[in-house]
Write a protein that holds these residues in place. Sequence first.
Motif, mmCIF file in Angstrom:
data_model
loop_
_atom_site.group_PDB
_atom_site.id
_atom_site.type_symbol
_atom_site.label_atom_id
_atom_site.label_comp_id
_atom_site.label_asym_id
_atom_site.label_seq_id
_atom_site.Cartn_x
_atom_site.Cartn_y
_atom_site.Cartn_z
ATOM 1 N N GLY A 82 -2.603 -7.997 -11.034
ATOM 2 C CA GLY A 82 -1.661 -8.751 -10.218
ATOM 3 C C GLY A 82 -1.251 -8.056 -8.932
ATOM 4 O O GLY A 82 -1.670 -6.932 -8.628
ATOM 5 N N GLU A 83 -0.383 -8.747 -8.200
ATOM 6 C CA GLU A 83 0.003 -8.285 -6.872
ATOM 7 C C GLU A 83 0.893 -7.040 -6.911
ATOM 8 O O GLU A 83 0.795 -6.185 -6.034
ATOM 9 C CB GLU A 83 0.721 -9.423 -6.130
ATOM 10 C CG GLU A 83 -0.106 -10.687 -5.953
ATOM 11 C CD GLU A 83 -1.318 -10.484 -5.049
ATOM 12 O OE1 GLU A 83 -1.467 -9.386 -4.478
ATOM 13 O OE2 GLU A 83 -2.112 -11.425 -4.911
ATOM 14 N N LEU A 84 1.771 -6.921 -7.907
ATOM 15 C CA LEU A 84 2.596 -5.714 -7.982
ATOM 16 C C LEU A 84 1.729 -4.489 -8.236
ATOM 17 O O LEU A 84 1.925 -3.430 -7.625
ATOM 18 C CB LEU A 84 3.656 -5.844 -9.077
ATOM 19 C CG LEU A 84 4.548 -4.603 -9.226
ATOM 20 C CD1 LEU A 84 5.351 -4.345 -7.960
ATOM 21 C CD2 LEU A 84 5.484 -4.734 -10.421
ATOM 22 N N ALA A 85 0.753 -4.625 -9.145
ATOM 23 C CA ALA A 85 -0.140 -3.498 -9.427
ATOM 24 C C ALA A 85 -0.886 -3.092 -8.157
ATOM 25 O O ALA A 85 -1.016 -1.900 -7.849
ATOM 26 C CB ALA A 85 -1.124 -3.875 -10.534
ATOM 27 N N THR B 116 1.546 -2.986 1.696
ATOM 28 C CA THR B 116 2.716 -3.762 2.102
ATOM 29 C C THR B 116 2.420 -5.256 2.061
ATOM 30 O O THR B 116 3.272 -6.060 1.651
ATOM 31 C CB THR B 116 3.163 -3.337 3.513
ATOM 32 O OG1 THR B 116 3.421 -1.932 3.515
ATOM 33 C CG2 THR B 116 4.423 -4.073 3.931
ATOM 34 N N GLU B 117 1.204 -5.639 2.465
ATOM 35 C CA GLU B 117 0.845 -7.061 2.383
ATOM 36 C C GLU B 117 0.864 -7.553 0.941
ATOM 37 O O GLU B 117 1.263 -8.693 0.665
ATOM 38 C CB GLU B 117 -0.529 -7.314 3.000
ATOM 39 C CG GLU B 117 -0.895 -8.800 2.986
ATOM 40 C CD GLU B 117 -2.257 -9.106 3.562
ATOM 41 O OE1 GLU B 117 -2.777 -10.211 3.257
ATOM 42 O OE2 GLU B 117 -2.814 -8.271 4.293
ATOM 43 N N GLU B 118 0.462 -6.700 0.025
ATOM 44 C CA GLU B 118 0.458 -7.107 -1.389
ATOM 45 C C GLU B 118 1.878 -7.398 -1.879
ATOM 46 O O GLU B 118 2.075 -8.250 -2.748
ATOM 47 C CB GLU B 118 -0.194 -6.031 -2.260
ATOM 48 C CG GLU B 118 -1.650 -5.708 -1.932
ATOM 49 C CD GLU B 118 -2.605 -6.828 -2.264
ATOM 50 O OE1 GLU B 118 -2.164 -7.936 -2.645
ATOM 51 O OE2 GLU B 118 -3.823 -6.613 -2.145
ATOM 52 N N LEU B 119 2.874 -6.705 -1.335
ATOM 53 C CA LEU B 119 4.262 -7.036 -1.684
ATOM 54 C C LEU B 119 4.617 -8.442 -1.205
ATOM 55 O O LEU B 119 5.353 -9.178 -1.870
ATOM 56 C CB LEU B 119 5.222 -6.015 -1.069
ATOM 57 C CG LEU B 119 5.243 -4.619 -1.703
ATOM 58 C CD1 LEU B 119 6.117 -3.683 -0.880
ATOM 59 C CD2 LEU B 119 5.728 -4.683 -3.144
ATOM 60 N N SER B 120 4.079 -8.824 -0.051
ATOM 61 C CA SER B 120 4.281 -10.195 0.434
ATOM 62 C C SER B 120 3.599 -11.200 -0.487
ATOM 63 O O SER B 120 4.124 -12.287 -0.744
ATOM 64 C CB SER B 120 3.729 -10.331 1.857
ATOM 65 O OG SER B 120 4.425 -9.491 2.751
ATOM 66 N N HIS B 121 2.426 -10.839 -0.988
ATOM 67 C CA HIS B 121 1.733 -11.711 -1.933
ATOM 68 C C HIS B 121 2.530 -11.849 -3.225
ATOM 69 O O HIS B 121 2.572 -12.924 -3.831
ATOM 70 C CB HIS B 121 0.340 -11.162 -2.242
ATOM 71 C CG HIS B 121 -0.592 -11.213 -1.069
ATOM 72 N ND1 HIS B 121 -1.915 -10.818 -1.162
ATOM 73 C CD2 HIS B 121 -0.404 -11.616 0.207
ATOM 74 C CE1 HIS B 121 -2.494 -10.982 0.023
ATOM 75 N NE2 HIS B 121 -1.599 -11.454 0.872
ATOM 76 N N LEU B 122 3.141 -10.743 -3.656
ATOM 77 C CA LEU B 122 3.963 -10.783 -4.870
ATOM 78 C C LEU B 122 5.098 -11.790 -4.694
ATOM 79 O O LEU B 122 5.421 -12.549 -5.615
ATOM 80 C CB LEU B 122 4.527 -9.392 -5.154
ATOM 81 C CG LEU B 122 5.400 -9.253 -6.393
ATOM 82 C CD1 LEU B 122 4.566 -9.342 -7.656
ATOM 83 C CD2 LEU B 122 6.180 -7.941 -6.372
#
Length: 429
Positions: free
Chosen positions: A34-37, A63-69
């Motif tokens: 997932g996005e947090l991982a 940082t973009e993945e945090l936006s995805h989360l």
Amino acid sequence: MYHHVKKLMFTVRVDEPDVRFGNMLLEQFGGANGELAAAMQYSIQGLNCEDPDRKDLLMDIGTEELSHLEVVGCLARMHLKPSKFDRQAAEADPLIAIAGGGGVNLFNSQGNPWTADYLKITGELDVDLRSNIAAEARAKIVYERLINFCDDAGTKDALQFLMTREITHMKAFAAALESMKKPAFSIGAIAPTPGLVDQYFNDSTGSGDEGEIDTRGPWNEGGDWEYVSSPALQQPVGDDAATPIKAESAPPPGDEEMNDLLVDELRDILHAEKQLLKALPKMTKAARFDRLRDLFELHLQETEQQVERLTECLSLLGAPARAKPCKGMMGLVEEGQEVMAEGEAKSDAAADLGLIGAAQRVEHYEISAYTTAKNLAQQLRHSAIVALLSASLAEEQNADQLLNQVARTLMSVAKMPAAIEQSEVDEEA
């Protein structure tokens, strides 16, 4: 520094909430792929990264993945919303409805809590980039499956956006790995055993119940491959013996040429360290600021211990502790003397910054020399020598970092009035 903007990277729209599908979405919120991982994996890799260019890449994508989360969380929450008030919807997942009040939490679709065990972080940049490419590929497949199970148009649009970004990140990580120009299978510092690395073991043989057969392809034939048939069934002796397994893990300790090379390296370093025993007191005297003088005095004590370690290393190899003239260090010491002479006419900060530059060139030379000697000792299985050289190498690396710290402080006060330079440096140190 992070700053939250109250706007999603992709605007989420859900026309027909589906609690069961909301549960599936949690796989990309708190699941292994997932996005947090992803956000944590890339960000922590970035914190550990010494390469400024690729560090920036890792922090950007992390940082973009945090936006995805945030997008996935909003999407899942909108699908799960009926479980707040509808008994039938709540029965789809009592954990979410009863314990979580119908909202998202850091669980996967099976209710298992998120764990840092999901993260793949080795501290080796090329290895981590390969892990990241694989992570993005797995996430892409999860999004693809979610799209296939989704009937809501707005949700599909968001998932399509997120799935596409996984491919974007794969491309970026792959390009970063390629830009390092490392051979594909050059992993870490210790070379694989020649011969063994090219042996393919045919360990699954015979014909299976469903017609499985032994096959050949570019993974086990052609190029440098050596095909070893059924190694577990090999006959150890006789004319019909199969290809032997080349199981040596490193050159034998008795390799005279390699031992001689290690002795030469150690004698070269010994001469370099003995030159520094004479040069460091002069550098200490030339230093203007207390913190720099203290560092030089500390490193003089470490250098004395390093000479003792090198003498012990040579003794373990049965070689006299005879120094071999180190022309490289001779040049660096001579250059350092010129820096000290030129510094007499400079301001305190400028003089000491020049002195630090000369000292760091020495440190980098020593770091390189100790690394080479340690690697040779590792290949020859001289574990005691490896331990001694590792201790000295760590001291050289630490000395370089301490010099960096003092240099940064001096740069920050270089333009201050001379009367307050000393007090500012001493205070910050």
